[in-house]
Design a protein around this motif. Structure first.
Motif, short mmCIF file in Angstrom:
data_model
loop_
_atom_site.label_atom_id
_atom_site.label_comp_id
_atom_site.label_asym_id
_atom_site.label_seq_id
_atom_site.Cartn_x
_atom_site.Cartn_y
_atom_site.Cartn_z
N ILE A 236 0.82 -0.77 -0.80
CA ILE A 236 -0.14 0.07 0.02
C ILE A 236 0.76 1.59 -0.20
O ILE A 236 2.14 1.20 0.37
CB ILE A 236 -0.65 0.00 1.42
N SER A 237 0.59 2.37 -0.55
CA SER A 237 0.69 3.69 -0.50
C SER A 237 -0.02 4.43 0.00
O SER A 237 -1.06 4.33 0.24
CB SER A 237 1.44 4.26 -1.55
N ILE A 238 0.86 5.98 1.20
CA ILE A 238 -0.29 6.88 1.21
C ILE A 238 0.11 8.32 1.43
O ILE A 238 1.36 8.44 1.60
CB ILE A 238 -0.65 6.39 3.03
N THR A 239 -0.87 8.62 1.09
CA THR A 239 -0.17 9.97 0.08
C THR A 239 -1.16 11.09 0.57
O THR A 239 -2.55 10.50 0.64
CB THR A 239 -0.75 10.08 -1.26
N LYS A 240 -1.01 11.97 1.21
CA LYS A 240 -1.81 13.00 1.62
C LYS A 240 -1.92 14.26 0.32
O LYS A 240 -1.02 14.82 -0.07
CB LYS A 240 -1.26 14.10 2.54
N ILE A 241 -3.37 14.07 0.09
CA ILE A 241 -3.35 15.08 -1.44
C ILE A 241 -4.50 16.26 -1.31
O ILE A 241 -4.21 17.19 -2.50
CB ILE A 241 -4.46 13.78 -2.41
N ASN A 242 -4.69 15.93 0.35
CA ASN A 242 -5.50 17.55 0.64
C ASN A 242 -5.57 18.48 1.24
O ASN A 242 -5.22 18.21 2.55
CB ASN A 242 -6.63 17.08 0.51
N ASP A 243 -4.40 19.46 1.16
CA ASP A 243 -3.72 19.81 2.08
C ASP A 243 -4.68 21.00 2.19
O ASP A 243 -5.40 21.79 1.57
CB ASP A 243 -2.59 20.82 1.46
N ILE A 244 -5.02 21.21 3.57
CA ILE A 244 -6.55 21.81 4.59
C ILE A 244 -5.74 23.43 4.09
O ILE A 244 -6.68 24.32 3.59
CB ILE A 244 -7.21 21.54 5.39
N ALA A 245 -4.67 23.87 4.15
CA ALA A 245 -4.61 25.27 4.23
C ALA A 245 -4.97 26.20 2.92
O ALA A 245 -4.83 26.80 2.13
CB ALA A 245 -3.42 26.01 4.67
#
Length: 590
Positions: free
Chosen positions: A177-186
């Motif tokens: 599996i790979s984990i990516t943060k795709i939506n930076d809230i700022a």
């Protein structure tokens, strides 16, 4: 009860007798059947979709899903999810993706070893199936310095928490599996151009969030206090002419309760007090274990244990709260012992990793029960991965501060409340609507144009005036209802009344005219003193090398002799009490 969901590629990890099960191409989704109506389950010829999300987003999904939806569509929709997660499994390839809300308030924990992986919203379940229950010293230091763990850390070495706005992707025939943060809230909130705020549109965003997420089958309960934020939520409910009751948790006779009681009477709203009171040791022990079972990675007992009382006093309902409204409208004004500690200020203001290390070592020295020598030797290891919150002097939008407030303080602090209550209550917080935040943080009222953690009462004056301006448009009489600080919001709105506000401010902050009577001072800290004496004095955790055993015993000895101990030191002891309960419940080791 927790609405447990477990996702794994190894059926041996899941006791399927306790759950309903979906099995597709080697992926098993097991879920608590008691909560089946709260989940959204959809499939077509290509995909299987399973979601546990807020009601408004659930309705959006039901309108959106059709034979043509794709993972890309879900990634775009993720931005509008208030809380929850979605898993999509491809029937053709067997690959899957898991998407969580942009804040990270919905708990998704994961553990993987070799080719096996397991995800769940139930951390207690994940802990109990681990062969080794070692603590992660980085998570422990987070907990000690910030009151919650940061980024994807937990207290446990083999368990991580998914960051807000992330996606977990598997390869076909999933073995990795790979984990990516795709939506930076700022980044999502930032607009290139500033605009003059349209207060009516701002209110409409709050109204839409409120009405979209209400469960029509449940009654509505407002957490009413004497503060600014609950007045806005009150105004929204009155504006929409909804039937609701209210409650205040705390102490009978406190200024907060007196103001809330008077406000409820003014608008003929049913109101009750969920009162902090004395309990037997066995009762407190049961409460703490119930609390920690829901949130074993964030056992902050001092202030949040009070929410356990809601379960026994408030029926299943929609619970409306204005939590974090002040931090998002006014910005972080003062350092506290709870939500935004001195170390949070240190992290947000540091512009260099070496400065952060030096200042956190200094901060830790204020805690007499933790070994400064041990932290100094582990400091570099601890601050690995915290660079995303360092201050960039070129960033006038202060993205590090916004991300910390929303992905850490809100998700981890209020997340504890959410995780303890979401099995029994529909939690709604209109201030965390992405449309509301986008309008607010790109307007002349944005708190990022001012100095954070400033005690100057005038520095956030413009932001505070936004409250009565909003409320006047929603339900004007509310601006004349009492606050917990001996003035009303109308005193902020009209210039000729401003001297009243300033006078009350100085009385409250410098002359202690707005304090609870000593005979009423039975808060969470005092409630836990007997357990500190009973549990902590001979606790096995005192043998952990990062704890100053003799200093802990010395201060507990003062408690046993009724010698005064500062609230600061009591709070630090209660952090250790939380670690003791983790040892008692899970047999953690260092």
């Amino acid at each position: 009860m927790i609405p447990t969901v477990v996702i794994s590629n190894n059926i041996n990890n899941v006791n399927s007798n306790c759950f309903k099960t979906i099995f597709i191409n080697g992926i098993t989704i097991c879920y608590n059947a008691q909560f089946e109506k709260e989940y959204y389950i959809f499939e077509n010829s290509d995909y299987q979709l399973f979601a546990h999300v807020n009601i408004g987003f659930k309705n959006t999904l039901s309108q959106f899903t059709n034979d043509n939806f794709s993972k890309k569509d879900i990634e775009e929709l993720q931005k509008k999810m208030k809380w929850g997660f979605i898993i999509i499994i491809s029937k053709n390839s067997g690959s899957f993706s898991i998407h969580n809300d942009i804040y990270g308030i919905y708990p998704i924990y994961y553990s993987n070893a070799g080719k096996d992986f397991i995800f769940s919203n139930d951390c207690d379940y994940l802990i109990r199936i681990q062969n080794s229950k070692k603590i992660d010293i980085r998570g422990v230091y987070d907990f000690i310095l910030f009151n919650y763990t940061l980024n994807n850390r937990t207290i446990f070495k083999n368990i991580s928490q998914l960051k807000g706005g992330s996606v977990i992707n598997s390869n076909p025939n999933p073995s990795s599996i790979s984990i990516t943060k795709i939506n930076d809230i700022a980044e999502l909130l930032n607009q290139k151009e500033r605009h003059k705020l349209d207060i009516d549109n701002l209110n409409l965003a709050l109204i839409s969030c409120l009405t979209d997420d209400i469960d029509s089958k449940l009654p509505i309960e407002l957490t009413l206090s004497g503060g600014f934020d609950s007045k806005v939520i009150l105004s929204l409910l009155l504006n929409q002419k909804l039937d609701f009751a209210s409650f205040t948790y705390g102490l009978n006779g406190s200024v907060d309760y007196i103001a809330a009681q008077s406000t409820a009477k003014q608008f003929s709203i049913p109101h009750r007090l969920v009162e902090l009171k004395s309990f037997s040791l066995d009762e407190m022990d049961d409460q703490i274990k119930s609390f920690i079972k829901c949130t074993p990675c964030l056992p902050l007992l001092t202030d949040l244990l009070s929410y356990e009382l809601i379960k026994s006093n408030i029926p299943k309902s929609n619970i409306l709260t204005g939590f974090m409204g002040g931090e998002l409208i006014n910005g972080p004004v003062v350092v506290s012992e709870v939500m935004l500690t001195r170390s949070a200020k240190t992290l947000i203001n540091a512009n260099d990793i070496s400065i952060l290390k030096t200042n956190l070592i200094f901060d830790l020295q204020s805690n007499p029960f933790i070994s400064s020598k041990n932290y100094t030797s582990n400091a570099e290891y601890h601050i690995e991965g915290l660079g995303n919150y360092l201050n960039d002097s070129k960033d006038s939008n202060h993205k590090n501060l916004i991300n910390f407030l929303l992905n850490e303080t809100y998700a981890k602090f209020f997340g504890v409340v959410f995780k303890n209550l979401y099995g029994n209550y529909n939690m709604i917080n209109p201030f965390l609507d992405i449309n509301f935040l986008s309008q607010l943080l790109n307007s002349e009222y944005r708190f990022t144009q001012f100095t954070s953690f400033s005690k100057n009462p005038l520095s956030h004056f413009q932001s505070r005036r936004l409250y009565p301006k909003m409320i006047k448009r929603l339900h004007e009489p509310v601006i004349y209802s009492p606050l917990d600080r001996n003035y009303v919001m109308a005193d902020l709105l009209y210039l000729h009344r401003l001297p009243i506000t300033l006078t009350r401010y100085f009385e409250n902050h410098f002359f202690n005219k707005n304090k609870i009577h000593p005979s009423k001072a039975l808060g969470s800290i005092n409630r836990l003193k007997p357990l500190i004496r009973e549990k902590l004095f001979n606790s096995p955790i005192l043998e952990f090398e990062f704890i100053e055993k003799e200093k802990v015993k010395e201060v507990i000895g003062k408690l046993n002799s009724d010698i005064p101990v500062s609230d600061h030191n009591l709070r630090k002891l209660i952090l250790l009490l939380g670690l003791h309960y983790l040892y008692e419940m899970y047999n953690i080791n260092y």
